[in-house]
Scaffold this motif. Structure first.
Motif, PDB file in Angstrom:
ATOM      1  N   VAL A  38       0.837  -1.206   0.000  1.00  9.28           N
ATOM      2  CA  VAL A  38       0.000   0.000   0.000  1.00  9.28           C
ATOM      3  C   VAL A  38       0.868   1.251   0.000  1.00  9.28           C
ATOM      4  O   VAL A  38       0.588   2.233  -0.707  1.00  9.28           O
ATOM      5  CB  VAL A  38      -0.952  -0.012   1.213  1.00  9.28           C
ATOM      6  CG1 VAL A  38      -1.632   1.350   1.382  1.00  9.28           C
ATOM      7  CG2 VAL A  38      -2.005  -1.090   1.047  1.00  9.28           C
ATOM      8  N   ILE A  39       1.947   1.226   0.777  1.00  6.40           N
ATOM      9  CA  ILE A  39       2.877   2.360   0.792  1.00  6.40           C
ATOM     10  C   ILE A  39       3.528   2.538  -0.575  1.00  6.40           C
ATOM     11  O   ILE A  39       3.718   3.666  -1.050  1.00  6.40           O
ATOM     12  CB  ILE A  39       3.951   2.144   1.875  1.00  6.40           C
ATOM     13  CG1 ILE A  39       3.321   2.255   3.266  1.00  6.40           C
ATOM     14  CG2 ILE A  39       5.081   3.152   1.735  1.00  6.40           C
ATOM     15  CD1 ILE A  39       4.265   1.914   4.388  1.00  6.40           C
ATOM     16  N   ALA A  40       3.854   1.423  -1.225  1.00 11.34           N
ATOM     17  CA  ALA A  40       4.547   1.492  -2.516  1.00 11.34           C
ATOM     18  C   ALA A  40       3.706   2.185  -3.582  1.00 11.34           C
ATOM     19  O   ALA A  40       4.235   2.920  -4.433  1.00 11.34           O
ATOM     20  CB  ALA A  40       4.934   0.084  -2.985  1.00 11.34           C
ATOM     21  N   VAL A  41       2.389   1.961  -3.571  1.00  7.13           N
ATOM     22  CA  VAL A  41       1.525   2.532  -4.614  1.00  7.13           C
ATOM     23  C   VAL A  41       0.822   3.801  -4.152  1.00  7.13           C
ATOM     24  O   VAL A  41      -0.034   4.325  -4.884  1.00  7.13           O
ATOM     25  CB  VAL A  41       0.479   1.489  -5.088  1.00  7.13           C
ATOM     26  CG1 VAL A  41       1.159   0.290  -5.727  1.00  7.13           C
ATOM     27  CG2 VAL A  41      -0.407   1.045  -3.926  1.00  7.13           C
ATOM     28  N   SER A  42       1.163   4.299  -2.967  1.00 11.01           N
ATOM     29  CA  SER A  42       0.493   5.511  -2.483  1.00 11.01           C
ATOM     30  C   SER A  42       0.681   6.734  -3.385  1.00 11.01           C
ATOM     31  O   SER A  42      -0.217   7.589  -3.443  1.00 11.01           O
ATOM     32  CB  SER A  42       0.947   5.838  -1.058  1.00 11.01           C
ATOM     33  OG  SER A  42       2.342   6.045  -1.009  1.00 11.01           O
ATOM     34  N   PRO A  43       1.831   6.877  -4.108  1.00 11.76           N
ATOM     35  CA  PRO A  43       1.919   8.028  -5.031  1.00 11.76           C
ATOM     36  C   PRO A  43       0.838   8.031  -6.107  1.00 11.76           C
ATOM     37  O   PRO A  43       0.420   9.098  -6.558  1.00 11.76           O
ATOM     38  CB  PRO A  43       3.313   7.875  -5.650  1.00 11.76           C
ATOM     39  CG  PRO A  43       4.099   7.130  -4.637  1.00 11.76           C
ATOM     40  CD  PRO A  43       3.122   6.167  -4.020  1.00 11.76           C
ATOM     41  N   ILE A  44       0.373   6.846  -6.499  1.00 16.42           N
ATOM     42  CA  ILE A  44      -0.701   6.779  -7.496  1.00 16.42           C
ATOM     43  C   ILE A  44      -1.977   7.371  -6.908  1.00 16.42           C
ATOM     44  O   ILE A  44      -2.684   8.144  -7.571  1.00 16.42           O
ATOM     45  CB  ILE A  44      -0.926   5.319  -7.940  1.00 16.42           C
ATOM     46  CG1 ILE A  44       0.340   4.756  -8.592  1.00 16.42           C
ATOM     47  CG2 ILE A  44      -2.112   5.226  -8.899  1.00 16.42           C
ATOM     48  CD1 ILE A  44       0.237   3.304  -8.980  1.00 16.42           C
ATOM     49  N   ALA A  60      -9.493   2.038  -5.988  1.00 18.68           N
ATOM     50  CA  ALA A  60      -9.543   0.902  -6.905  1.00 18.68           C
ATOM     51  C   ALA A  60      -8.284   0.762  -7.751  1.00 18.68           C
ATOM     52  O   ALA A  60      -7.772  -0.351  -7.932  1.00 18.68           O
ATOM     53  CB  ALA A  60     -10.775   1.034  -7.808  1.00 18.68           C
ATOM     54  N   VAL A  61      -7.756   1.869  -8.280  1.00 20.08           N
ATOM     55  CA  VAL A  61      -6.622   1.774  -9.205  1.00 20.08           C
ATOM     56  C   VAL A  61      -5.370   1.207  -8.529  1.00 20.08           C
ATOM     57  O   VAL A  61      -4.779   0.231  -9.024  1.00 20.08           O
ATOM     58  CB  VAL A  61      -6.341   3.153  -9.843  1.00 20.08           C
ATOM     59  CG1 VAL A  61      -5.050   3.109 -10.655  1.00 20.08           C
ATOM     60  CG2 VAL A  61      -7.506   3.569 -10.737  1.00 20.08           C
TER      61      VAL A  61
END
Length: 342
Positions: A38-44, A60-61
């Protein structure tokens, strides 16, 4: 209280906590993995929020992206491991020939056959096959835990926007802790992104080299190299040994040496010369602390702990050290850098 007593109590508490986490490793491991993802994709999510995207899209993304990557990796590993299990028995004749050649070489150099047989006993084809079957069993275990990981991912993704606002609101009462957690998230994200990019480069180059050398299952060894890239210090060796052994059985000593040489060249160029320029001081752990982290978290969480050793150590540092204003000297000790940057 006497400092010695404080140290002893702290060590005792750490041992109790670590053994307690080890007892629930089947739950703690997926929880930490989901948190790190979750931390890894937080910039998205942050980018979608900046674009005023609806909240459901912000959830969702990133969630679907992580799930698709996990499913893809598990699928590739499962199919490749199944192929490996069916492939290994076909190398029985080559292994017998390798033993015969080794005995002749040993006799020519005055080495006892008993010594040689004991040394090569560990490479019995039956044991290698058993190891491959064990690997397949572990993958099935990952599949069974995948449901828990996906549920945790969904829950954390749903809570991510609210958690971000709560942490921001807590800056007034707990500024040191909030700052430490923000630094942890930043360092973890940077470590994962840079390691993933260079892991993919390594994996692709390794697959190309293995394909040119006609080593079977290059895709499996490429994915293994990518996963091993997250394991500090010994990841390169873990990613190298299986394809090198298979190259020895499939093409002989020359092919094995070429595989080892290719892996070393690729690893030295990417990991020793290029990676440090991009990663810099993002991890904030000394070499000794990195190695200790690998040992401790592998003991606590098993193979998953080896992969998550750096993020887990960064989280521990954030909660126990970086959030304490009086622990500057401990920060320097853990990072291997003086407070002034020396």
């Amino acid at each position: 209280m006497p400092r010695a007593l404080v140290i002893l109590v702290g060590i005792a508490a750490a041992v109790v906590v670590l053994f307690g986490v080890r007892e629930v490793a089947s739950i703690a491991g997926p929880v930490v993995l989901a948190l790190v993802l979750v931390i890894a994709v937080s910039p998205i999510r942050g980018w979608l929020d900046a674009k005023s995207a609806p909240t459901w899209l912000q959830v969702a993304v990133p969630f679907l992206l992580v799930v698709l990557v996990l499913l893809g990796m598990v699928g590739i590993l499962t199919i490749s491991a199944t192929q490996l299990v069916s492939l290994l028995p076909t190398y029985t004749d080559q292994f017998d020939q390798l033993l015969a050649d080794s005995e002749r070489w040993a006799a020519a150099h005055g080495i006892s056959n008993d010594v040689l047989n004991k040394g090569l006993q560990a490479f019995d084809p039956g044991r290698v096959l058993g190891l491959a079957q064990s690997l397949l069993g572990s993958l099935i275990g990952i599949l069974s835990a995948l449901f828990l990981i996906v549920v945790l991912l969904l829950a954390m993704s749903l809570d991510a926007p609210r958690t971000s606002r709560i942490l921001t609101a807590g800056e007034g009462s707990r500024p040191q802790l909030v700052t430490a957690l923000a630094v942890f998230a930043h360092k973890t994200r940077r470590y994962l992104i840079v390691s993933t990019v260079f892991g993919l480069i390594n994996a692709i180059l390794d697959m190309v080299a293995l394909s040119l050398l006609d080593v079977p299952l290059p895709l499996l060894w490429g994915v293994l190299a990518l996963i091993a890239n997250y394991i500090p210090n010994i990841g390169f060796v873990i990613g190298l040994l299986p394809p090198a052994m298979l190259a020895l059985l499939d093409g002989g000593v020359r092919t094995m040496l070429l595989v080892i040489a290719a892996y070393i060249v690729i690893n030295v160029v990417t990991q020793s010369f290029i990676l440090p320029k991009f990663l810099g001081d993002a991890v904030g752990l000394s070499t000794t602390m990195t190695f200790i982290s690998l040992i401790v978290w592998t003991f606590v969480l098993g193979p998953l702990g080896a992969i998550l050793a750096i993020p887990l150590s960064l989280l521990t540092r954030a909660v126990l050290i970086d959030s304490d204003p009086s622990a500057k000297w401990v920060q320097a000790l853990v990072s291997g850098r003086l407070p002034g940057g020396g």
